[in-house]
Design a protein around this motif. Structure first.
Motif, mmCIF file in Angstrom:
data_model
loop_
_atom_site.group_PDB
_atom_site.id
_atom_site.type_symbol
_atom_site.label_atom_id
_atom_site.label_comp_id
_atom_site.label_asym_id
_atom_site.label_seq_id
_atom_site.Cartn_x
_atom_site.Cartn_y
_atom_site.Cartn_z
ATOM 1 N N ASP A 1 0.905 -1.048 0.021
ATOM 2 C CA ASP A 1 -0.019 0.001 0.184
ATOM 3 C C ASP A 1 0.941 1.297 -0.045
ATOM 4 O O ASP A 1 0.802 2.051 0.864
ATOM 5 N N ILE B 1 -2.893 2.235 -5.390
ATOM 6 C CA ILE B 1 -4.018 1.362 -5.179
ATOM 7 C C ILE B 1 -5.113 2.315 -4.538
ATOM 8 O O ILE B 1 -4.830 2.881 -3.654
ATOM 9 N N VAL B 2 -6.046 2.507 -5.328
ATOM 10 C CA VAL B 2 -7.409 3.231 -4.824
ATOM 11 C C VAL B 2 -8.607 2.579 -4.483
ATOM 12 O O VAL B 2 -9.617 3.300 -3.852
ATOM 13 N N GLU B 3 -8.771 1.299 -4.877
ATOM 14 C CA GLU B 3 -9.734 0.573 -4.682
ATOM 15 C C GLU B 3 -9.230 -0.901 -4.178
ATOM 16 O O GLU B 3 -8.415 -1.566 -5.039
ATOM 17 N N ARG B 4 -9.919 -1.501 -3.404
ATOM 18 C CA ARG B 4 -9.633 -2.837 -2.998
ATOM 19 C C ARG B 4 -11.107 -3.616 -2.642
ATOM 20 O O ARG B 4 -11.990 -2.835 -2.209
ATOM 21 N N ILE B 5 -11.068 -4.775 -3.237
ATOM 22 C CA ILE B 5 -12.422 -5.543 -2.880
ATOM 23 C C ILE B 5 -11.978 -6.739 -2.344
ATOM 24 O O ILE B 5 -11.108 -7.720 -2.842
ATOM 25 N N ASP B 6 -12.666 -7.083 -1.112
ATOM 26 C CA ASP B 6 -12.414 -8.019 -0.253
ATOM 27 C C ASP B 6 -10.867 -8.248 0.101
ATOM 28 O O ASP B 6 -10.309 -9.316 0.121
ATOM 29 N N PRO C 1 -6.276 -6.016 -4.286
ATOM 30 C CA PRO C 1 -6.411 -4.487 -5.146
ATOM 31 C C PRO C 1 -7.481 -4.838 -6.535
ATOM 32 O O PRO C 1 -7.136 -5.815 -7.091
ATOM 33 N N ALA C 2 -8.012 -3.878 -6.598
ATOM 34 C CA ALA C 2 -8.763 -3.750 -7.601
ATOM 35 C C ALA C 2 -8.690 -2.627 -8.451
ATOM 36 O O ALA C 2 -8.842 -2.891 -9.945
ATOM 37 N N THR C 3 -8.075 -1.492 -8.225
ATOM 38 C CA THR C 3 -8.048 -0.460 -9.241
ATOM 39 C C THR C 3 -6.736 0.385 -8.625
ATOM 40 O O THR C 3 -6.587 0.829 -7.551
#
Length: 109
Positions: free
Chosen positions: A35, A60-65, A68-70
């Motif tokens: 991060d 990284i600006v978005e995490r899902i569960d 890293p997502a975005t």
């Protein structure tokens, strides 16, 4: 660079100079998994095969569960800046190695 508006990571990495690729991938992985902000300069070949110096920053600006997502960031061409730095280094080396005088000819233009 010729990647279009939404390039895939694999296409982007494939254009990075091989000698810079592992360092870039390590920096990206560190950013993703620790991060941290990604901030690197590296060489890429554009769609015409010309080598360009690129400065990239992002995080990284978005995490899902928790995964890293975005990643958001920017990559910009710093080739001219690097060329100027190289020329200045040449001048500095020439000036440091002489006590009588220096003549510098730029035959690249």
């Amino acid at each position: 660079l010729g990647l279009g508006d939404h390039p895939k990571a694999a296409d982007f990495i494939a254009m990075v100079e091989e000698s810079d690729r592992s360092r870039l991938l390590q920096a990206l992985q560190k950013s993703i998994y620790e991060d941290q902000e990604y901030n690197e300069e590296f060489r890429m070949r554009d769609k015409n095969g010309t080598t360009r110096w690129i400065a990239g920053r992002g995080r990284i600006v978005e995490r899902i569960d928790g995964q890293p997502a975005t990643m958001a960031g920017v990559n910009y061409d710093v080739t001219l800046h690097r060329q100027i730095q190289d020329r200045m280094a040449t001048v500095e080396r020439a000036l440091a190695s002489t006590t009588n005088g220096v003549a510098i000819l730029d035959v690249t233009d």
